[in-house]
Design an enzyme around this catalytic site. Structure first.
Site, PDB file in Angstrom:
ATOM      1  N   SER A 150       0.851  -1.183   0.000  1.00  0.00           N
ATOM      2  CA  SER A 150       0.000   0.000   0.000  1.00  0.00           C
ATOM      3  C   SER A 150       0.885   1.231   0.000  1.00  0.00           C
ATOM      4  O   SER A 150       2.034   1.196   0.451  1.00  0.00           O
ATOM      5  CB  SER A 150      -0.889   0.018   1.253  1.00  0.00           C
ATOM      6  OG  SER A 150      -1.512   1.274   1.439  1.00  0.00           O
ATOM      7  N   TYR A 165      -2.483  -0.727  10.005  1.00  0.00           N
ATOM      8  CA  TYR A 165      -2.400  -0.989   8.567  1.00  0.00           C
ATOM      9  C   TYR A 165      -1.071  -0.502   8.000  1.00  0.00           C
ATOM     10  O   TYR A 165      -0.387  -1.210   7.251  1.00  0.00           O
ATOM     11  CB  TYR A 165      -3.570  -0.304   7.867  1.00  0.00           C
ATOM     12  CG  TYR A 165      -3.715  -0.644   6.409  1.00  0.00           C
ATOM     13  CD1 TYR A 165      -4.291  -1.846   6.006  1.00  0.00           C
ATOM     14  CD2 TYR A 165      -3.291   0.247   5.421  1.00  0.00           C
ATOM     15  CE1 TYR A 165      -4.436  -2.144   4.659  1.00  0.00           C
ATOM     16  CE2 TYR A 165      -3.433  -0.052   4.079  1.00  0.00           C
ATOM     17  CZ  TYR A 165      -4.004  -1.251   3.704  1.00  0.00           C
ATOM     18  OH  TYR A 165      -4.145  -1.557   2.373  1.00  0.00           O
TER      19      TYR A 165
END
Length: 260
Positions: A150, A165
């Site tokens: 990501s 995350y």
């Protein structure tokens, strides 16, 4: 049409026909699209996720896709998956480690067990499945492992509170590098895709809020979120021989978000 006018529909180095591909997190979002794309490109796809009904829908849409219900944190289940794929199909040519989750708790409010669980899904399971798939790949002398990272693995998630995350995806980026170094001499390539803002079950609540959406658009030079199909090329590139000399790389697809 004359022979000189005929054009190939696909460059041969991008061909994945007949290759055996495992895709995790395939019941929705990017994982579902990844399974569709590899299936359309001729791969034999094993679609892995927890939601049996969603996998059944995918298999009905893409005849030939093999649904496999699994929680990627189940260590024994992951071993059974890779053993079964090798037994049924003879090899594992491509692994797409896409299953993931996150939550927007602030670091002061988040329960420590939740932080551990996000890392278990997003990082530990990636490591475990990569190791399991790499064994038959090393024996075969070839293979491609593609991890979903990501932009939050490359930058802070600020102003969003997303430490679990961001930490897990940063781990995926460097895990990708390290495994590439370990297995490169065996012909096994390990790369990652780092998507920017795309529509997904995790991101859509942000886009539903006008202030959140405008913040994303202001931070993205192309002034829009990504469309589902705009990761297809990166996926096929890394899965195929088109990237035969690419390993340890994180391919960013973010509309320019990470340029600042």
């Amino acid at each position: 049409m004359s022979a000189s006018a005929a054009k190939p529909t696909q460059a041969p180095q991008f061909d994945v026909s007949g290759r055996v591909a495992i895709v995790t997190g395939a019941s929705s979002g990017l994982g579902r699209q990844f399974a569709r794309v590899l299936h359309a490109a001729g791969a034999r796809v094993i679609a892995v996720a927890r939601r049996e009904d969603r996998l059944a829908e995918l298999a009905a849409e893409c005849p030939g896709v093999v649904p496999h219900v699994l929680d990627v944190t189940d260590e024994d289940g992951c071993k059974s998956l890779t053993d079964r794929v090798v037994a049924d199909h003879g090899s594992i040519d491509v692994l797409v480690n896409n299953a993931g989750l996150g939550s927007n708790d602030t670091a002061l409010d988040e329960d420590l067990d939740n932080f551990r669980y996000v890392l278990e899904v997003n990082l530990v399971s990636v490591y475990n499945l990569a190791r399991l798939a790499a064994r038959p790949m090393v024996e075969a002398g070839r293979g491609s492992i593609i991890n979903t990272a990501s932009i939050f693995g490359l930058r802070s998630s600020y102003p969003l509170p997303n430490a679990n995350y961001a930490a897990s995806k940063a781990g995926v980026v460097n895990l990708t590098r390290d495994l590439a170094g370990q297995w490169g001499r065996h012909g096994v390539r390990v790369n990652a895709i780092a998507p920017g803002y795309f529509s997904s079950e995790m991101a859509d609540p942000l886009f539903a809020d006008e202030r959140g959406l405008q913040r994303v658009l202001r931070g993205t030079p192309m002034r829009r979120i990504g469309e589902e199909h705009e990761l297809d090329g990166a996926l096929v590139f890394l899965a195929s021989d088109a990237s035969s000399f690419v390993t340890g790389h994180t391919l960013v697809v973010d509309g320019g978000w990470s340029t600042h």
